[in-house]
Structures are given as structure tokens and as C-alpha cells.
Design a protein around this motif. Structure first.
Motif: not given
Length: 461
Positions: A231-242
Motif C-alpha cells: 500500500q505505502i512503499a516505494d521499496g521493501t527490504f525483504a527478509a527472504v531465505e532462498d
């Protein structure tokens, strides 16, 4: 020749000082006080700028324990730090974390608006809701706000901050000395917001910044976190594992954004990675083993300190629950009594992995108690993996953890040129603002837009 601009990688540098793990601070090339050494930050921000990174990123958290990772135990406040970097660099974006749970919108709007002016349009705000319950006691609260309410408050909070950033229309200050007009009063607007969580009058005592709004980032992986990001972000700092989980996150976030009427390509997904690079894949793997395995074995002989640290890191997702009280090689303990009112998305992901793999506590600590997403290999191998994620729609770019001088140097000098040769990353900045770097437009002032729409309706009538 096609005029369509080729999609390109975006890179952030996470300036993590002495490290958000438990071993990097022992690197002899790293100042032991790096997390509070402004010269260290300036030096690395300039190196990232020379390599044409899009941004530097400052992480933050308002609660610590004696067992917290070294960087968090003793580090500079993000906005103060970024203001120093703003006058020490000229092009790179400057992104910092501030919580919507324990700050006030007027303060946040003023701080980031000021940073955007100081940096001439390079500020970005990483919106978080604060996962750790202990933070409440640092802000005079007896109880941490419930997870669902934190995200509801965050949504309203960001809307209020944007409203404050719109307090002045772009041409509100004519600076007309001849006619003694400093401000066009018709173009100053009080917000007068009264909502479920917040009451803010305004106006903000600051004109619109070069970007209109500083760029909004978000970090949250629960269902509520993903929805807020969409909804709000221009970018996300994703927490992913693989790779597979990254693809799932990427697809889910962009699908949610599209359902909300947004252009999915306007959100940049940037997972965090900590590459380990050497001349050959074998040498890089040996370094990784030394850091993650050999060092642990050596220390375990002296009392098991490293596995203890991994248990502490595992517990952080569960509000620093102390997993050291349980047998290491028994099945993962029953923690159904915990509320998960912390880093909910991360905690739920750990529990899914634990249940699917029927992991023991030791196995869970090994898998989730350290930064697992490390691209390991020769410069070409690491570049190939970055390209695979990028082309495979698992990421739009990456946040590179900057702690080890050696690792950062090799990434800048050996990996970046390969990606540039392949046309995947810029060789020069094309603009001056963070929005320019990310290909984002400047949002129109809401009051100007309203006047334009009213004028159009009047003309049509």
C-alpha cells in the motif's frame, strides 16, 4: 533500436558497523568502534557512491539486551548520522529506520523533510512498527501495542506524515522583496487530522522537499506487513531465505500492489545479502566455513559460545525468548504459549520451517540463528547468482551488508564491473535524487491537485 529502457539492478549498502551477527566485529581490518565512528560511515558511504550504489541504509531498533548483536549494542542514531552523510556525499540516497509505534508523525515529518532538504533530495524513510516488546518500557508504556494495531497505526501514521509534507504547495514562497511577500498564505495548509490513533493539526513548518516526499521503504513479512508494503512503499527490504521464497514474496507483494491500483513496477524489492567472495568458488566456500563452521567448532571447545549466540539470534524473532534453557538435540521446544507479538512474520516463517523439517533446537539455531542469505563464490559466480535472482523476478536489486572491508571491496571492484558489462547496473548516475535513481516520479501536492481538479470541473460545467 528499442527506446524501452532496460530494467536495471538497484543496490543499497547496509552500513552495519561492527556487524549484526556475532563474529564480524573480530575482523582485524574493522575498527572495533565502527558503529559509532562517523569517519567509518563517511568512508564507506563515499565508497558506495563511487560504485554508483542507489542508497545507503541505516538499520535501527529501540530495544537491546546484553546478548544483542554487537552493532545494536552501541550505534549512532540514524537521522543524526544520515545528516552527516548528507554533507559528506553528493548523489547516493540516504535511508534510515524510524518506528511508527514509538514516534510522533510531526517529528518524523520534520526530520525526514529536513534531511531531504539538506541532501538536496536523497532521503528515504524505512517504515517499521517495532517488533520487540521491551521497546515499550523505553517510551513510558507498560505494554507493547498488539501486532495488528501496530500496522493499523502505521498506515494512519504514514498518511499523516505525507499530509504534513504537503503543508505548503510547491510555489508557496514567492520571496517577493519588492512587494513584501514572503509567503502566499493561500498555499499554506493545516492538516487538522483526527483519526483512530493520531491527532495532528499542522501545518509543518517546512516547505516541500526536492522529492515532494522522501522515498518510503518498508520492512515487514507478516501478512499485515506485506499488505502495508504493497500500500505505502516505494521499496521493501525483504527478509527472504532462498530463491524460491524470494520469488514467492516478490510475486505476492506485486500482486497485492496491483490489486490496490498501484503499478507493481513502482515498488522495488531489495533483499539483504552478505556476499562472500574470493578468487575461486572453493576458496570462498572455505572462508564461509571458517566464519560459519570452523570458528564455531573452535569456540565450542571452549564452552559453546557460538551456538549460544545463534540461540540468542534465533530468540530475537520471538521477543528475545531464551532458547538456551532447552536441550539442544531435543525436538524444537513447544513455544505455543508465546504471543508472537514481536517480529511476527519472521517468527512464523521459522516455525513453518521447523515443523516442516521436524528440526531439533540445534538444527533450528544453525539454520535461523545467523544470516543465511550469503552469495558465496568467485566474482563471476556471485554476479551470476545476482543476475539469476534479478531475471527470475526474485528481486529488483539487493541490500549489501557492509561490515568486512575485504568483502565490500571485492564486491565493488570485482562483482559490480561484471554486472555493468552485462548492462544490468549503471556506470553513472543519471539523476541527482533518490527518486531519480529508482525511477520514481515526484508526487503532486494534494492541495495543488485538489485545486486543479476543482478548476477542471468548473471549466467542464
Amino acid at each position: 533500436m528499442s527506446s524501452v529502457r532496460q530494467r536495471q539492478l538497484k543496490f543499497g549498502a547496509i552500513l552495519a558497523g561492527v556487524g549484526t551477527d556475532f563474529s564480524q566485529w573480530r575482523d582485524p581490518e574493522l575498527p572495533p568502534n565502527a558503529s559509532i565512528d562517523i569517519d567509518w560511515y563517511i568512508h564507506n558511504a563515499r565508497l558506495a557512491e563511487e560504485a554508483r550504489f542507489d542508497l545507503v541504509f541505516i538499520v535501527d531498533s529501540p530495544f537491546i539486551t546484553p546478548d544483542t548483536a554487537p552493532h545494536f549494542l552501541n550505534r549512532l542514531e540514524p537521522l543524526t548520522l544520515l545528516s552527516a552523510l548528507a554533507v559528506s556525499t553528493s548523489r547516493i540516497g540516504l535511508v534510515g529506520t524510524l518506528t511508527t509505534t514509538y514516534w510522533e508523525p510531526y517529528n518524523v515529518a520534520r526530520l525526514f523533510g529536513s534531511l531531504d532538504h539538506i541532501s538536496k533530495g536523497r532521503a528515504g524513510w524505512n517504515v517499521v512498527t517495532t517488533g520487540l516488546e521491551g521497546a515499550s518500557r523505553n517510551y513510558g508504556k507498560d505494554k507493547h501495542l498488539d501486532h495488528a494495531l501496530r500496522y493499523q497505526r502505521a498506515e494512519e501514521f504514514v498518511d499523516v506524515v505525507k499530509g504534513l509534507w504537503d503543508s505548503y504547495e510547491d510555489d508557496a514562497f514567492p520571496y517577493d522583496r519588492e512587494n513584501d511577500v514572503f509567503l502566499d498564505k493561500s498555499k499554506q495548509h493545516a492538516l487538522n487530522h483526527k483519526g483512530e490513533f493520531l491527532s495532528v493539526a499542522g501545518p509543518l513548518a517546512l516547505s516541500r522537499s526536492p522529492q515532494g516526499y522522501p522515498v518510503i521503504f518498508q520492512a515487514g513479512d507478516s501478512n499485515a506487513g506485506r499488505q502495508l508494503g504493497a500500500q505505502i512503499a516505494d521499496g521493501t527490504f525483504a527478509a527472504v531465505e532462498d530463491f524460491e521464497s524470494a520469488q514467492e514474496y516478490y510475486h505476492d507483494l506485486k500482486t497485492r500492489a496491483k490489486a490496490l491500483g498501484r503499478d507493481p513496477d513502482s515498488i522495488h524489492v531489495l533483499p539483504g545479502i552478505a556476499p562472500i567472495i574470493a578468487e575461486t568458488d572453493e576458496e570462498a566456500r572455505e572462508i564461509a566455513v571458517e566464519r560459519e563452521g570452523g570458528l564455531e567448532i573452535a569456540v565450542e571447545r571452549e564452552g559453546g559460545l557460538d551456538i549460544d549466540k545463534k540461540l540468542v539470534a534465533l530468540g530475537r524473532a520471538f521477543n528475545y525468548h531464551d532458547f538456551r534453557q532447552y536441550p539442544l538435540d531435543a525436538p524444537f521446544p513447544d513455544i505455543s504459549n508465546l504471543t508472537l507479538n514481536s517480529y511476527k512474520g519472521h517468527a512464523e516463517r521459522i516455525l513453518r520451517g521447523v515443523n516442516a523439517g521436524k528440526l531439533t533446537l540445534r538444527q533450528a539455531a544453525e539454520r535461523y540463528g545467523s544470516w543465511r542469505l550469503s552469495f558465496v563464490g568467485s566474482p563471476e559466480t556471485v554476479a551470476n547468482e545476482i543476475e539469476r535472482w534479478f531475471v527470475g523476478n526474485a528481486a529488483d536489486g539487493f541490500n549489501i551488508r557492509v561490515t568486512s572491508p575485504r568483502d565490500f571491496k571485492l564486491f565493488r571492484e570485482r562483482v559490480i564491473p561484471i554486472l555493468q558489462e552485462r548492462g544490468l547496473f549503471r556506470t553513472e548516475y543519471e539523476g541527482t535524487t533518490l527518486r531519480d535513481h529508482l525511477g520514481l516520479s515526484v508526487p503532486e501536492n494534494r492541495w495543488t491537485a485538489r485545486k486543479r481538479e476543482e478548476s477542471s470541473r468548473a471549466d467542464a460545467a
